[in-house]
Design an enzyme around this catalytic site. Structure first.
Site, PDB file in Angstrom:
ATOM      1  N   HIS A 401     -44.124  17.657  -6.911  1.00 14.66           N
ATOM      2  CA  HIS A 401     -42.886  18.872  -7.296  1.00 14.66           C
ATOM      3  C   HIS A 401     -42.101  18.051  -7.193  1.00 14.66           C
ATOM      4  O   HIS A 401     -41.153  18.780  -9.000  1.00 14.66           O
ATOM      5  CB  HIS A 401     -43.026  20.060  -7.046  1.00 14.66           C
ATOM      6  N   ARG A 495     -18.968  28.840 -32.996  1.00 12.24           N
ATOM      7  CA  ARG A 495     -18.859  30.212 -33.386  1.00 12.24           C
ATOM      8  C   ARG A 495     -20.061  31.381 -33.048  1.00 12.24           C
ATOM      9  O   ARG A 495     -20.929  30.974 -33.042  1.00 12.24           O
ATOM     10  CB  ARG A 495     -19.073  30.194 -34.564  1.00 12.24           C
ATOM     11  N   ARG A 542     -15.970  31.032 -28.900  1.00 12.33           N
ATOM     12  CA  ARG A 542     -14.674  31.529 -29.525  1.00 12.33           C
ATOM     13  C   ARG A 542     -15.719  32.912 -29.486  1.00 12.33           C
ATOM     14  O   ARG A 542     -16.655  33.062 -29.890  1.00 12.33           O
ATOM     15  CB  ARG A 542     -14.688  30.976 -30.783  1.00 12.33           C
ATOM     16  N   GLU A 638      -4.472  29.280 -36.368  1.00  9.92           N
ATOM     17  CA  GLU A 638      -4.455  29.464 -37.773  1.00  9.92           C
ATOM     18  C   GLU A 638      -3.858  30.006 -38.489  1.00  9.92           C
ATOM     19  O   GLU A 638      -3.406  30.497 -39.706  1.00  9.92           O
ATOM     20  CB  GLU A 638      -6.157  30.535 -37.609  1.00  9.92           C
ATOM     21  N   GLY A 660      -7.211  25.563 -36.343  1.00 10.10           N
ATOM     22  CA  GLY A 660      -8.453  25.760 -37.188  1.00 10.10           C
ATOM     23  C   GLY A 660      -7.520  25.859 -38.580  1.00 10.10           C
ATOM     24  O   GLY A 660      -6.829  27.186 -39.227  1.00 10.10           O
ATOM     25  N   THR A 661      -7.766  24.747 -39.419  1.00 12.53           N
ATOM     26  CA  THR A 661      -7.258  24.872 -40.092  1.00 12.53           C
ATOM     27  C   THR A 661      -7.578  25.451 -41.674  1.00 12.53           C
ATOM     28  O   THR A 661      -6.842  25.498 -42.885  1.00 12.53           O
ATOM     29  CB  THR A 661      -7.286  22.704 -40.276  1.00 12.53           C
ATOM     30  N   ASN A 662      -8.527  25.864 -41.606  1.00  8.99           N
ATOM     31  CA  ASN A 662      -9.541  26.600 -42.765  1.00  8.99           C
ATOM     32  C   ASN A 662      -8.656  27.601 -42.675  1.00  8.99           C
ATOM     33  O   ASN A 662      -8.188  28.380 -43.961  1.00  8.99           O
ATOM     34  CB  ASN A 662     -10.817  27.096 -42.776  1.00  8.99           C
ATOM     35  N   ASP A 663      -8.112  28.578 -41.926  1.00  5.69           N
ATOM     36  CA  ASP A 663      -7.559  29.689 -42.288  1.00  5.69           C
ATOM     37  C   ASP A 663      -5.872  29.118 -42.575  1.00  5.69           C
ATOM     38  O   ASP A 663      -5.124  29.549 -42.938  1.00  5.69           O
ATOM     39  CB  ASP A 663      -7.689  30.726 -40.572  1.00  5.69           C
ATOM     40  N   CYS A 710     -10.400  21.791 -35.319  1.00  5.36           N
ATOM     41  CA  CYS A 710     -12.256  22.206 -35.305  1.00  5.36           C
ATOM     42  C   CYS A 710     -12.028  22.963 -36.344  1.00  5.36           C
ATOM     43  O   CYS A 710     -13.271  23.868 -37.197  1.00  5.36           O
ATOM     44  CB  CYS A 710     -12.385  23.394 -33.822  1.00  5.36           C
TER      45      CYS A 710
HETATM   46  C1  PEP Z   1     -10.572  27.610 -38.934  1.00  8.41           C
HETATM   47  O1  PEP Z   1     -10.185  28.732 -39.086  1.00  8.41           O
HETATM   48  O2  PEP Z   1     -10.576  26.692 -39.298  1.00  8.41           O
HETATM   49  C2  PEP Z   1     -12.266  27.836 -38.503  1.00  8.41           C
HETATM   50  C3  PEP Z   1     -12.426  26.792 -37.826  1.00  8.41           C
HETATM   51  O3  PEP Z   1     -11.943  28.978 -38.144  1.00  8.41           O
HETATM   52  P1  PEP Z   1     -13.104  29.972 -39.073  1.00  8.41           P
HETATM   53  O4  PEP Z   1     -13.594  28.979 -40.037  1.00  8.41           O
HETATM   54  O5  PEP Z   1     -14.314  30.305 -38.700  1.00  8.41           O
HETATM   55  O6  PEP Z   1     -12.361  31.274 -39.402  1.00  8.41           O
HETATM   56 MG    MG Z   2     -10.261  31.016 -38.613  1.00 11.11          MG
END
Ligand code: PEP
Ligand code: MG
Length: 758
Positions: A401, A495, A542, A638, A660-663, A710
């Site tokens: 084992h 996430r 997060r 962000e 967080g480049t999306n925001d 991210c």
């Molecule tokens: C972002 O804002 O870049 C990010 C990674 O967060 P989410 O896309 O979840 O807002």
């Molecule tokens: Mg974001």
């Protein structure tokens, strides 16, 4: 019904009878030779602890730091006493005794075996974690059943569950009561090579009852049989000094010396080998997956005592191209520096200081990177094995084992060396080769040491080594395995929105209906998948950041505030701080994961604007029992505000800042990221966005805060070039982009190096 008969049990009765019970029931149903018996169901155990009201106390007692040996021991003792001192209800006693009287002649010797409901699952072997009692009669039966229940809380079981992330209250235990097969010979059989998956049957066999082989107290004979030809390729006859037998007077299981003339005698006849081969084929065909089988021979008949999937074969490896042999024949390594040889039981090469360990107590002396050298492989070694670089044993086979567990933990092991504890000196530096089964003198250069983990992913292409870490984003826990297979340096953003939104209800509604604990459990289970998959690589998780329009779709969504622009509204940390009822449960979930040993987790807060946000979030973290000084934590950048306030954020104590480049793009350019009418002016590489990022990286480097990206833009080569030029610490990309980003990062780093010397 407190008990069910094995004849009535099938594989999918796992929750009722645990892994072992379900497997035996399934084998019985498939017509394989299994000794008769019944199962005290998992529900009987659960009702016992709940009706007696000891459940909460029990689970609270085992919430301990599993790396702390003393705390583990105290937890075990408390749990054991609670169970043993609580009386079993009369109706349950009667039902178990009635069933027992129907086995055999009514006074049979039975084997009493634990069968945990999370045991023997295909993805995690719980081998040897719980008790088994042999040769039990009516007198001790009920106590033995309770001992099995209590063994759900043995030190090694608590440790193993914590390490593997199985919550204690999610595991129940059934008990199999089965007529004893008074074995003349017994052992284990793998229907494939347990490390390489090669198509051969490996049998280990010894005299007497199988416990000696399974627990590793005897070095068994080892047979390797080709499945193509049915030929015995190698038969290594061991010196079998001891055997496990039933004492005729007391009925107890005792160890006896093997008579001299049988010590070197081959255990299995050709007919028995053929029968085992036949049963091995049948059982593998039945389950459609390689099996690890315990068997016994009694009055010329071969019985199957247990079968479970082999959990250690590298997935992508069908073993066909594996050139290496198995068994002792593999230990034919040559070279003057070989000190001892044995069986390569868990692959990998590692150097370290030999630590001769005689008892569990001495395991405390095993330091990180030591090589444990011990007489026999015991599952109790697991906590120390995790710290160790390798394991060497005098006795025990590659199917014991602890050898299974060492493979699963990925610790190289050489077992059955005969006299390793006498030949090797405590403190001596040695190199163990878990493939060849050798222990060599001295240290191997770092680059020659090889971790078995690499072998587990043979199809992963060579990863470019970069100074800037390249991580991966994960949103769906099930993708964690694929994400990990990219060779990423960790998870840059995990996430939890997906885990929460798939509940189908807003968190508030879910908690209202199911309770806070259930919400915490959901998050623990999702996050754990990634934390486990990547361990010890860091995983940045997060707290929740879903805008109100996403919640509105769910049950309970009618209570969400109506907002003109949810992107600018009630989301991220601002919602958490305004109404912390849900936010604090997320932090509690992270805290539970830390307690389970996932010290690779890092906590990240979304959508912060300034130091006040950060300080308040930090306070919540403390209240949830997470020490911000001890754990890695940080924030997303962000909003332009966060980028512009980076010095204050750093002063608030963050360890990292992740773009967080999306925001950040939508808030910098005033372009709604979800609005197709303005999609053509949504540009993450806009000079204003890059200026905010570049300046933030520069400040962070001055004040010693790590930086990362991210957002989606981290997967774009231009952003990668910009960030590496600026000196970002890590980049987190999508799963599919990781490999390209690794190459891009490497290219930029090399250019920077060249520029510096030109
Ligand atoms: C972002 O804002 O870049 C990010 C990674 O967060 P989410 O896309 O979840 O807002
Ligand atoms: Mg974001």
């Amino acid at each position: 019904m407190a008990v069910v008969w094995l004849d009535d049990v099938r594989a999918d009765d796992l929750d009722l009878v645990g892994g072992k019970g379900a497997s035996l029931g399934e084998l019985t149903g498939a017509g394989l030779p299994v000794p008769p018996g019944f199962v005290v169901t998992a529900g009987t155990y659960r009702a016992f602890i709940e009706d007696a009201g000891i459940d909460d106390e029990l689970f609270a007692a085992v919430e301990v730091d599993h790396e702390d040996s003393e705390a583990l021991q105290a937890a075990h003792e408390t749990a054991h006493d609670l169970i043993m001192e609580t009386p079993m209800p009369d109706d349950v006693r009667e039902e178990i005794l009635d069933a027992y009287r129907s086995v055999g002649e009514g006074d049979a010797f039975v084997a009493v075996r634990s069968s945990a409901t999370a045991e023997d699952l295909p993805d995690a072997s719980f081998a040897g974690q719980q008790e088994t009692f042999l040769n039990v009669t009516e007198e001790d039966l009920l106590d033995r059943v309770k001992e099995c229940w209590a063994s759900l809380f043995s030190e090694r079981a608590i440790y193993y569950r914590n390490r593997k992330g199985f919550p204690h209250d999610k595991v129940d235990i059934a008990v199999v009561v089965q007529q004893m097969v008074d074995a003349e010979k017994s052992g284990v059989m793998f229907t494939r090579h347990p490390s390489t998956g090669k198509k051969e049957i490996i049998i280990e066999a010894a005299w007497g009852l199988g416990e000696a082989v399974v627990s590793g107290t005897v070095s068994p004979d080892n047979y390797v049989i080709s499945r193509e030809t049915g030929e015995v390729e190698t038969a290594t006859i061991a010196d079998k000094k001891t055997m496990c037998v039933r004492d005729e007077e007391s009925g107890e299981t005792v160890m006896r010396d093997v008579p001299n003339d049988r010590r070197h005698e081959r255990v299995l006849t050709d007919d028995e080998v053929s029968r085992l081969l036949e049963l091995g084929e049948l059982v593998e065909d039945h389950y459609e997956t390689p099996q690890d089988v315990e068997w016994a021979v009694y009055e010329g008949e071969v019985y199957m005592l247990q079968s479970r999937p082999i959990t250690t074969i590298a997935e992508a490896d069908d073993g066909e191209e594996d050139e290496s042999d198995s068994g002792r024949s593999r230990a034919a390594a040559t070279g003057d520096d070989v000190l001892i040889r044995g069986l390569g039981a868990s692959p990998g090469i590692a150097s370290g200081r030999a630590r001769i360990v005689t008892k569990l107590d001495h395991l405390d002396q095993v330091a990180e990177g030591d090589i444990i050298v011990t007489e026999m492989t015991m599952p109790d070694m697991v906590p120390a094995m995790k710290r160790a670089a390798g394991i060497v044993t005098d006795e025990g086979g590659m199917t014991s084992h602890a050898a299974i567990v060492s493979r699963e933990l990925g610790v190289p092991a050489v077992v059955g060396t005969g006299d390793g504890t006498k030949t090797l000196e405590d403190g001596e530096v040695v190199t163990i080769d878990g493939d060849k089964g050798t222990v060599r003198e001295g240290e191997e250069p770092e680059e020659k040491q090889r971790q078995p983990v690499e072998e587990a992913r043979p199809k992963t292409p060579v990863k470019p080594m970069t100074a800037t870490e390249v991580k991966v984003n994960v949103s769906i826990p099930e993708a964690a395995e694929r994400a990990a297979a990219t060779g990423a340096d960790g998870v840059g953003l995990l996430r939890i929105e997906h885990m929460v939104l798939t509940l189908g209800k807003t968190p508030e509604r879910f908690i209202e209906q199911n309770g806070e604990r259930a919400y915490v459990d959901e998050i623990v289970s999702g996050v754990r998948e990634a934390a486990e998959e990547f361990y010890p690589r860091p995983v940045r998780v997060r707290t929740l950041d879903a805008p109100t329009d996403e919640f509105r779709q769910l049950e309970g969504g009618e209570n969400e505030p109506r907002e003109h622009n949810p992107m600018l509204g009630y989301r991220g940390i601002r919602r958490g701080l305004d109404n912390p009822s849900v936010f604090r449960l997320e932090l509690q979930a992270f805290r539970r994961l830390f307690d389970m040993g996932y010290d690779n987790l890092e906590v990240m807060f979304p959508l912060v604007n300034d130091a006040e946000d950060v300080l308040r979030a930090k306070e919540h973290m403390r209240e949830a029992g997470i020490d911000p000084e001890k754990r890695e934590w940080g924030v997303m950048i962000e909003t332009p505000a966060a980028a512009l306030c980076i010095e204050e954020l750093a002063d608030a104590g963050i360890d990292f800042a992740s773009f967080g480049t999306n925001d950040l793009t939508q808030y910098t350019l005033a372009v709604d990221r979800n609005n197709e009418h303005v999609a053509d002016i949504y540009d993450e590489l806009h000079p204003a966005v890059l200026k905010l990022i570049g300046d933030t990286v520069e400040t962070c480097r001055e004040v010693g805060v790590k930086t990362s990206i991210c957002g989606q833009a981290g997967s774009k080569p231009k952003m990668v070039q910009f960030l590496v030029d600026k000196g970002v610490s890590s980049i987190s990309a999508n799963i599919d982009a990781v490999r390209d980003v690794q190459h891009e990062v490497k290219r930029v780093e090399q250019r920077l190096l060249l520029d510096s010397v030109r």
